[in-house]
Design an enzyme around this catalytic site. Structure first.
Site, PDB file in Angstrom:
ATOM      1  N   TYR A   1       0.824  -1.212   0.000  1.00 17.06           N
ATOM      2  CA  TYR A   1       0.000   0.000   0.000  1.00 17.06           C
ATOM      3  C   TYR A   1       0.856   1.258   0.000  1.00 17.06           C
ATOM      4  O   TYR A   1       0.458   2.291  -0.551  1.00 17.06           O
ATOM      5  CB  TYR A   1      -0.952  -0.008   1.201  1.00 17.06           C
ATOM      6  CG  TYR A   1      -2.128  -0.923   0.981  1.00 17.06           C
ATOM      7  CD1 TYR A   1      -3.252  -0.485   0.299  1.00 17.06           C
ATOM      8  CD2 TYR A   1      -2.101  -2.240   1.432  1.00 17.06           C
ATOM      9  CE1 TYR A   1      -4.334  -1.323   0.083  1.00 17.06           C
ATOM     10  CE2 TYR A   1      -3.173  -3.086   1.221  1.00 17.06           C
ATOM     11  CZ  TYR A   1      -4.283  -2.629   0.537  1.00 17.06           C
ATOM     12  OH  TYR A   1      -5.339  -3.472   0.308  1.00 17.06           O
TER      13      TYR A   1
ATOM     14  N   GLU B   1      -8.019  -7.063   5.499  1.00  9.73           N
ATOM     15  CA  GLU B   1      -7.275  -8.154   4.869  1.00  9.73           C
ATOM     16  C   GLU B   1      -6.520  -8.985   5.901  1.00  9.73           C
ATOM     17  O   GLU B   1      -6.429 -10.212   5.766  1.00  9.73           O
ATOM     18  CB  GLU B   1      -6.335  -7.590   3.805  1.00  9.73           C
ATOM     19  CG  GLU B   1      -7.112  -7.120   2.569  1.00  9.73           C
ATOM     20  CD  GLU B   1      -6.375  -6.106   1.713  1.00  9.73           C
ATOM     21  OE1 GLU B   1      -5.123  -6.029   1.828  1.00  9.73           O
ATOM     22  OE2 GLU B   1      -7.037  -5.392   0.940  1.00  9.73           O
TER      23      GLU B   1
ATOM     24  N   THR C   1     -19.679 -22.112 -13.332  1.00  7.87           N
ATOM     25  CA  THR C   1     -18.781 -22.777 -12.378  1.00  7.87           C
ATOM     26  C   THR C   1     -19.154 -22.569 -10.916  1.00  7.87           C
ATOM     27  O   THR C   1     -19.269 -23.548 -10.171  1.00  7.87           O
ATOM     28  CB  THR C   1     -17.310 -22.380 -12.644  1.00  7.87           C
ATOM     29  OG1 THR C   1     -17.189 -20.957 -12.662  1.00  7.87           O
ATOM     30  CG2 THR C   1     -16.833 -22.930 -13.977  1.00  7.87           C
TER      31      THR C   1
ATOM     32  N   VAL D   1     -19.135 -19.741 -18.896  1.00  7.39           N
ATOM     33  CA  VAL D   1     -18.325 -20.298 -17.812  1.00  7.39           C
ATOM     34  C   VAL D   1     -18.796 -19.803 -16.448  1.00  7.39           C
ATOM     35  O   VAL D   1     -18.327 -20.279 -15.414  1.00  7.39           O
ATOM     36  CB  VAL D   1     -16.833 -19.963 -18.039  1.00  7.39           C
ATOM     37  CG1 VAL D   1     -16.538 -18.503 -17.731  1.00  7.39           C
ATOM     38  CG2 VAL D   1     -15.928 -20.901 -17.244  1.00  7.39           C
TER      39      VAL D   1
END
Length: 393
Positions: free
Chosen positions: A95, A137, A276, A273
């Site tokens: 960051y 995070e 999925t 797709v």
């Protein structure tokens, strides 16, 4: 904390930034990769070539600046981006690098408009946003590291099975080299694969939806072969070069799009797709003997491109669930198959209380969401996943 004056100062630069448009992020990425080329091993360069990442970053910058006085409206976007960052193993120090190049980009592009007051206000604003991401995070990393079968960073896996599902899609099942359990995941989430194709000078990291229910032993992804070799560096490598027994590194499952059991009817809608993550949801619902109606809707070009067709039909018929398919290039051949684009008026849907999950090309999801809302389905009951950089429907 940002002062009222800081907010006004940042927002005063928005007309200049919006006028510059994607040139801001074009300059930013060129600058960053020139000074920090090691970041090419983290960022998806295919999205750089397509312009999608640059557009997503520009829209994120503008949205954040416009909502400095009400950041809560960005909570959903922040959660989605934080999950994506975790799949890339983004670290706190990254960051600082990004922030430095963002400020220098503004200094170089805004020229004499970039005063000391503007620099200080943007620096404070960026620092607050960076800390929000770093904190969230770290929570996600810790949760994954402490889970049964979980880990942090990358972990070595071996390709155990490679199965062609349709003309364009192949499934890859990976088992851990250490033969230890792997963490469970929510149906709909994705996993990041890290490798270095012989056609690329950089490490490549890509995210693919998990396409089977969690089993604690292995992970399955199902990948579409992209026709553009520049945009499909990894997909073509997986299809053409990766063989059973080969090793890859995987990052722990993550993602903010997943099935949430609200004890309501469920409608799974996909194209191409995008089927999925719906396979993972469908298998999970079947395994748990879900007690409410399930409707599975899929659209693709033709039968040759219809992945998991037999498996989907088997699970739905086994549980007395509805399933429908639209082929854009072929005529329908039964009560479950139609021709052309999806037309919800041809089928019965749980309008009043259903939870709807969408995945496929952005244009398809925009079309489906609009049609569902015209039927009276509230936006809060429509959930979606965008492959690649975030986009708002």
């Amino acid at each position: 904390m940002l002062s009222i004056q800081d907010i006004k100062t940042v927002q005063s630069t928005l007309p200049l930034i919006e006028q510059a448009g994607a040139a801001v992020t074009e300059h930013f990425y060129t600058r960053m990769f020139t000074h920090n080329p090691e970041l090419k091993d983290i960022f998806n360069l295919s999205n750089q070539h397509s312009g999608r990442q640059k557009l997503a970053l520009f829209e994120a910058i503008v949205a954040y600046a416009k909502n400095l006085d009400n950041p809560a409206v960005l909570a959903h976007a922040i959660e989605r981006i934080a999950n994506k960052h975790v799949s890339f193993d983004i670290k706190a120090d990254d960051y600082d690098i990004v922030g430095h190049h963002l400020i220098e980009t503004m200094r170089e592009l805004l020229s004499h408009h970039f005063t000391q007051a503007v620099e200080q206000a943007w620096g404070k604003a960026y620092g607050i946003l960076a800390n929000i991401f770093i904190s969230r995070e770290e929570q996600l990393y810790s949760q994954r590291a402490s889970a049964i079968g979980g880990w942090r960073g990358k972990r070595a896996f071996q390709l155990a099975e490679k199965t062609q599902e349709s003309e364009l899609v192949t499934s890859f099942t990976f088992r851990p080299v250490d033969c230890q359990p792997v963490m469970d995941f929510q149906p709909g989430q994705y996993i990041a694969i890290e490798l270095q194709p012989d056609t690329s000078e950089h490490i490549e990291i890509r995210q693919y939806s998990l396409s089977a229910k969690a089993n604690g032993k292995d992970y399955r992804i199902s990948v579409k072969r992209e026709g553009d070799t520049q945009l499909g560096v990894v997909s073509n490598y997986l299809h053409n070069r990766l063989s059973v027994g080969d090793l890859v590194d995987l990052h722990a499952p993550t993602g903010d799009f997943f099935f949430t059991n609200k004890q309501q009817p469920v409608v799974l809608i996909s194209a191409g797709v995008g089927i999925t993550p719906m396979q993972s949801m469908l298998e999970t619902l079947a395994h748990s003997q879900y007690a409410h109606p399930v409707t599975f809707i899929h659209a693709c070009e033709n039968q040759a491109q219809h992945s998991f067709a037999a498996h989907t039909a088997h699970l739905c018929e086994q549980h007395n669930w509805r399933h429908y398919t639209w082929y854009n290039q072929e005529q329908g051949n039964g009560q479950h198959t139609f021709a052309g684009l999806i037309d919800f008026s041809q089928i019965e849907l749980p309008i009043a209380d259903g939870e709807y999950y969408l995945c496929g090309p952005v244009a398809f999801m925009q079309f489906a969401k609009e049609k569902l809302q015209l039927l009276g389905i509230d936006e809060a009951r429509i959930h979606y996943e965008v492959f690649g950089p975030h986009a708002t429907l």
